[in-house]
Design an enzyme around this catalytic site. Sequence first.
Site, short mmCIF file in Angstrom:
data_model
loop_
_atom_site.label_atom_id
_atom_site.label_comp_id
_atom_site.label_asym_id
_atom_site.label_seq_id
_atom_site.Cartn_x
_atom_site.Cartn_y
_atom_site.Cartn_z
CD GLU A 164 44.81 82.75 -10.17
OE1 GLU A 164 43.61 83.03 -10.28
OE2 GLU A 164 45.51 82.33 -11.09
CG HIS B 287 72.68 65.32 -7.91
ND1 HIS B 287 73.03 65.06 -9.20
CD2 HIS B 287 71.32 65.36 -7.91
CE1 HIS B 287 71.94 64.97 -9.96
NE2 HIS B 287 70.89 65.16 -9.19
CE LYS C 48 59.26 54.75 -13.30
NZ LYS C 48 59.63 53.76 -12.31
CG ASP C 49 62.06 61.77 -14.90
OD1 ASP C 49 61.33 61.05 -14.19
OD2 ASP C 49 63.06 62.36 -14.47
CB SER D 243 67.06 59.95 -5.64
OG SER D 243 67.44 60.87 -6.62
C1 HEM Z 1 58.16 81.15 -11.29
C2 HEM Z 1 57.73 81.44 -12.47
C3 HEM Z 1 56.51 82.33 -12.75
C4 HEM Z 1 55.25 82.27 -12.23
C5 HEM Z 1 54.72 81.26 -11.19
C6 HEM Z 1 54.47 83.33 -12.87
C7 HEM Z 1 53.12 83.60 -12.63
C8 HEM Z 1 52.36 84.57 -13.27
C9 HEM Z 1 50.94 84.77 -13.11
C10 HEM Z 1 50.01 83.99 -12.16
C11 HEM Z 1 50.56 85.80 -13.95
C12 HEM Z 1 49.15 86.36 -14.15
C13 HEM Z 1 48.50 85.67 -15.33
C14 HEM Z 1 47.43 86.49 -15.99
O1 HEM Z 1 46.29 86.50 -15.50
O2 HEM Z 1 47.74 87.11 -17.01
C15 HEM Z 1 51.75 86.25 -14.61
C16 HEM Z 1 51.77 87.30 -15.52
C17 HEM Z 1 52.92 87.80 -16.11
N1 HEM Z 1 54.21 87.30 -15.99
FE1 HEM Z 1 54.74 85.67 -14.91
N2 HEM Z 1 55.29 84.01 -13.75
C18 HEM Z 1 56.55 83.44 -13.70
C19 HEM Z 1 57.65 83.85 -14.43
C20 HEM Z 1 57.73 85.02 -15.20
C21 HEM Z 1 58.94 85.55 -15.79
C22 HEM Z 1 60.31 84.94 -15.67
C23 HEM Z 1 58.59 86.71 -16.45
C24 HEM Z 1 59.45 87.71 -17.23
C25 HEM Z 1 60.72 87.82 -17.10
C26 HEM Z 1 57.16 86.89 -16.31
C27 HEM Z 1 56.42 87.92 -16.86
C28 HEM Z 1 55.05 88.09 -16.73
C29 HEM Z 1 54.29 89.16 -17.33
C30 HEM Z 1 54.83 90.27 -18.23
C31 HEM Z 1 52.94 88.97 -16.94
C32 HEM Z 1 51.73 89.86 -17.28
C33 HEM Z 1 51.13 89.54 -18.59
C34 HEM Z 1 49.91 88.66 -18.45
O3 HEM Z 1 49.05 88.95 -17.63
O4 HEM Z 1 49.82 87.68 -19.20
N3 HEM Z 1 56.69 85.84 -15.53
N4 HEM Z 1 52.83 85.49 -14.19
#
Ligand code: HEM
Lengths: 261, 413
Positions: B288, B216, B244-245, B220
């Site tokens: 992945e 900002h 638009k968004d 943009s």
């Molecule tokens: C930038 C944001 C985030 C990304 C890119 C991300 C990505 C991922 C991925 C790839 C998995 C594995 C999925 C699976 O096979 O289950 C996962 C699982 C998990 N994430 Fe995240 N996550 C994000 C944010 C968060 C936040 C903020 C929390 C909690 C405060 C969280 C908690 C968990 C938990 C507890 C799991 C394991 C449970 C599961 O496998 O479903 N994630 N996350």
Amino acid sequence: MMKRKPLFLYSLLCSLLWACVLAPSLSLAAEQATVAKQPWSFRGIFGSFDKASLRRGYEVYDQVCASCHSLRFLHYRDLETLGYSRAQIAALAARLEVEDGPNDEGEMFSRAALPSDRFVAPFANDEAARTANLGALPPDLSLIVAQLAGKGGADFIYALLTGYSEPPESFELTPGLSYNKVFKGNAIAMPAPLFEDMIAYSDGEKASVERMARDVAQFLAWASDPSLEQRKRIGLRVVIFLTLFFVVAFLYKRRVWARVR
Amino acid sequence: MSKNPPPLFRNPVVRWLDERLPLFSMLRKEYIDYPTPRNVNYFWSFGAIATLMLLLMIATGLMLAMQYTPHVDMAFSSVQRIMRDVNYGWLLRTIHMNGASMFFFAVYIHLYRGMYYGSYKKPRELLWILGVLIFLLMMATAFTGYVLPWGQMSYWAATVITNLFSAIPWIGEDIVQFLWGGFSVDNPTLNRFFVLHFLLPFVIVAVVVLHVAALHVPGSNNPDGIEVKSKRDTLPFHPYITSKDSLALIVFGIGYAVIVFYAPNYLNHPDNAIPANPLSTPEHIVPEWYFLPFYAILRAIPNKLLGVIALFGGVAILFFLPFLDRSKVRSCRYRPLYRWFLWLFVVDAVFLGWLGSKPAEEPYILWARLATAYYFGFFLVITPVLGIVERPRPLPVSISEPVLKTASRPRAS
Ligand code: HEM
């Protein structure tokens, strides 16, 4: 200004191609005999499980597969989804014993299983299971359809259970193993589990090998993915809602931009 | 950047608050009045999409974390409990799991938009660098998250990726043990990965705030890549860009919903439905899809240390893009040569992704080497050289002029 749209679409297409077509191709391993696609009722956008088939599939699991395979992520109460009443489930569970305790005297004791218990496993541990099965481990079946998704999932289970035969002349079968046309390497430690009329279905359906294989494969598909029906139902509503929302947002956007175009 | 006095709010509570802490004026300035070039296209919606994805990941992640158990003996079954017994747990998990893919998809397009229209050039270098930092943090977050369900791919991806650090001379082995908290990937590793996975998204939020603040200041960029000259070149953010968004967001949401509800495991490796087993290595260990191009670069190089350097270099080189590109012209619309090399770069990156999913054998290795050469050649040779030798097409005088003119003219060809 004609250039913008193709550019945008093209890059979207590229990324989609990458995400959808190329990425999953990684799970394809070398295969044995081809696995035929079955006309499952749970396929497709509106697909749902065939409850009668699920109940028969449970009977096959219970009377045949359960002597070797556990189903450890399921509870007896989950059978309610298949249409069993609570009393029926309590009776089904009570046939099995589980260890509980310690009691007030500090002793472990065994009691009849309750609907809230997990499916009781046939062996105390993996070692015991291997010892009873020529050193091969009968895998837990709770997620077997998801685990075998790369080979065809439920289609593969059906093909596996109906894929037993005498080995061809040239094939050297290790004693104790059985010949199976879809199993990796064709020699499997699981003896052919299904035979014509080996169980009596409680709904009177004839227990052919194909019928039993189809029912138990569908039952295992449900065990792997019990939320399938609810998921598709909610999904349809979400997609319809978003589509209507899109129309409204589109009209709004056009009106707003009409002022400057 | 209007010089009007701060707007007065009619609501007395809002006014009272705003006079003491001008949050409402700030929001109004940045999200309602914010003057946006009138010619931005739908590529400009992916920033908003990525922001909402981040918030959605945090919301679903927090709810998953309330049910998840970071212990090697319980992690897998706690995820199964979420899928089977927690009310709408399956929905939370499929949204979160596929959300990671959708988030990367949006960010890749966002990043490519910046490259095509030269949004990284002066005066937006810092903005770009903060963006690459977000991308790095996202990679760390997704990697640690993927380990949490403790399936076979979780475990073996954690093993393979942490082992990369052992290539560092002398201290490599010590670093790996430090990362593991032991002598192999085990309970301490899972526990700290959970902590990091919980923490990093909030760090990302902080960097996103800086990213938007840095945006900002100059405002943009736009598809013509030229400066805003007058008020006629811009439109207020609301309702023009917001409408638009919203449209872009809904279309994105429909695609996301179709994956979540109809193909929730499509992007998943089936082996991750098998509980982690340190004694049985899967046939192919694949990351992945969003990591595949970098994985292909790693495997293209026979020397382990150099491979690891190339892997991290492949991301790090993005930091230097503003300084490698010497061309004064931003948008590829007016760069007849660079445009084609950039498209070829996209094809190259997609190709690398495909190669990353293949086993490490011929002919894939040879192809991966050629594709890696182009990947780095694009940044280190083509970009600097074309910046000097290319003859750009003439730029329009201002944003509003070509737009207004074509609008009032009868349609030509
Ligand atoms: C930038 C944001 C985030 C990304 C890119 C991300 C990505 C991922 C991925 C790839 C998995 C594995 C999925 C699976 O096979 O289950 C996962 C699982 C998990 N994430 Fe995240 N996550 C994000 C944010 C968060 C936040 C903020 C929390 C909690 C405060 C969280 C908690 C968990 C938990 C507890 C799991 C394991 C449970 C599961 O496998 O479903 N994630 N996350």
